[in-house]
Scaffold this motif. Structure first.
Motif, PDB file in Angstrom:
ATOM      1  N   GLU A 111      44.115  70.496  60.601  1.00 14.32           N
ATOM      2  CA  GLU A 111      44.730  70.891  61.561  1.00 14.32           C
ATOM      3  C   GLU A 111      45.905  69.912  61.701  1.00 14.32           C
ATOM      4  OE1 GLU A 111      41.617  69.334  61.163  1.00 14.32           O
ATOM      5  OE2 GLU A 111      40.304  71.144  61.701  1.00 14.32           O
ATOM      6  N   PRO A 112      46.881  70.726  62.476  1.00 19.19           N
ATOM      7  CA  PRO A 112      48.278  70.016  62.581  1.00 19.19           C
ATOM      8  C   PRO A 112      48.327  68.625  63.318  1.00 19.19           C
ATOM      9  CG  PRO A 112      48.462  72.270  63.435  1.00 19.19           C
ATOM     10  CD  PRO A 112      46.938  72.063  62.897  1.00 19.19           C
ATOM     11  N   ASP A 113      47.249  68.395  63.763  1.00 15.81           N
ATOM     12  CA  ASP A 113      47.317  67.198  64.823  1.00 15.81           C
ATOM     13  C   ASP A 113      46.401  66.050  64.288  1.00 15.81           C
ATOM     14  OD1 ASP A 113      44.920  68.513  65.387  1.00 15.81           O
ATOM     15  OD2 ASP A 113      45.003  68.083  67.673  1.00 15.81           O
ATOM     16  N   ASN A 114      45.678  66.439  63.044  1.00 19.19           N
ATOM     17  CA  ASN A 114      44.873  65.552  62.338  1.00 19.19           C
ATOM     18  C   ASN A 114      45.870  64.477  61.641  1.00 19.19           C
ATOM     19  OD1 ASN A 114      43.052  64.094  60.888  1.00 19.19           O
ATOM     20  ND2 ASN A 114      41.867  65.949  60.415  1.00 19.19           N
ATOM     21  N   GLU A 115      46.305  63.488  62.452  1.00 19.59           N
ATOM     22  CA  GLU A 115      47.084  62.569  61.669  1.00 19.59           C
ATOM     23  C   GLU A 115      46.464  61.602  60.457  1.00 19.59           C
ATOM     24  OE1 GLU A 115      49.056  60.323  64.726  1.00 19.59           O
ATOM     25  OE2 GLU A 115      49.293  62.023  66.028  1.00 19.59           O
ATOM     26  N   ALA A 116      45.340  61.371  60.661  1.00 18.39           N
ATOM     27  CA  ALA A 116      44.612  60.639  59.492  1.00 18.39           C
ATOM     28  C   ALA A 116      44.496  61.552  58.376  1.00 18.39           C
ATOM     29  CB  ALA A 116      43.250  60.046  60.166  1.00 18.39           C
ATOM     30  N   ALA A 117      44.182  62.632  58.443  1.00 17.52           N
ATOM     31  CA  ALA A 117      43.868  63.524  57.188  1.00 17.52           C
ATOM     32  C   ALA A 117      45.383  63.800  56.651  1.00 17.52           C
ATOM     33  CB  ALA A 117      43.334  65.076  57.575  1.00 17.52           C
ATOM     34  N   LEU A 118      46.349  63.865  57.445  1.00 20.03           N
ATOM     35  CA  LEU A 118      47.793  64.344  57.007  1.00 20.03           C
ATOM     36  C   LEU A 118      48.208  63.271  56.378  1.00 20.03           C
ATOM     37  CD1 LEU A 118      49.234  66.531  60.174  1.00 20.03           C
ATOM     38  CD2 LEU A 118      48.624  67.350  57.708  1.00 20.03           C
TER      39      LEU A 118
END
Length: 144
Positions: A111-118
């Motif tokens: 997801e574009p807002d999944n900052e931890a994954a990004l």
């Protein structure tokens, strides 16, 4: 980087013992099928106490005109062990397996807002590509 032991899992009992790393309880039939299928990979990260604190799953996909690439299916780290490099270590190990198996690349969607994954994927060396639209078929609901 945190000191963890990463193992490729082939025993369903190990998966079920690490059930808290999954979105829901692992299904016995699906777990057995996943582990028995060539090109499917499930890695667990264990802490010094032998507790599973992270997992990653990957699936090798082959296309006639592209060759084989690794799809990062899911990555999870228990909340109390996050931000210690475990996700990065799991992604790095899956990438090493992909290279050994002749994969030309590895990819993941999040997801574009999944900052931890990004942050985890970027830290592990992933480059961001153009966004795309994901379309989904719910084959179970439609079959009813």
């Amino acid at each position: 980087m945190v000191d963890v032991r990463i193992e490729r899992i082939v025993d369903a009992a190990e998966v079920h013992a690490a059930a808290d790393l999954f979105d829901g309880p692992p299904l016995a039939e699906a777990t057995g099928r996943f582990l028995a299928t060539a090109g499917h990979h499930l890695l667990l990260a264990y802490d010094d106490d032998g507790r599973a604190v992270g997992m990653i799953t990957g699936v090798e996909m082959t296309h006639p005109d592209k060759g084989t690439e690794m799809f990062v299916y899911e990555l999870s780290v228990v909340p109390e062990a996050r931000r210690r490099g475990i996700g990065n270590a799991l992604v790095t190990e899956l990438a090493a397996i992909a290279r050994r198996n002749g994969c030309y690349g590895m990819w993941v969607g999040t997801e574009p807002d999944n900052e931890a994954a990004l942050a985890t994927y970027r830290r592990a060396g992933a480059d961001e590509e153009a966004p795309f639209t994901l379309l989904n078929w719910d084959l179970i609901r439609r079959a009813e």
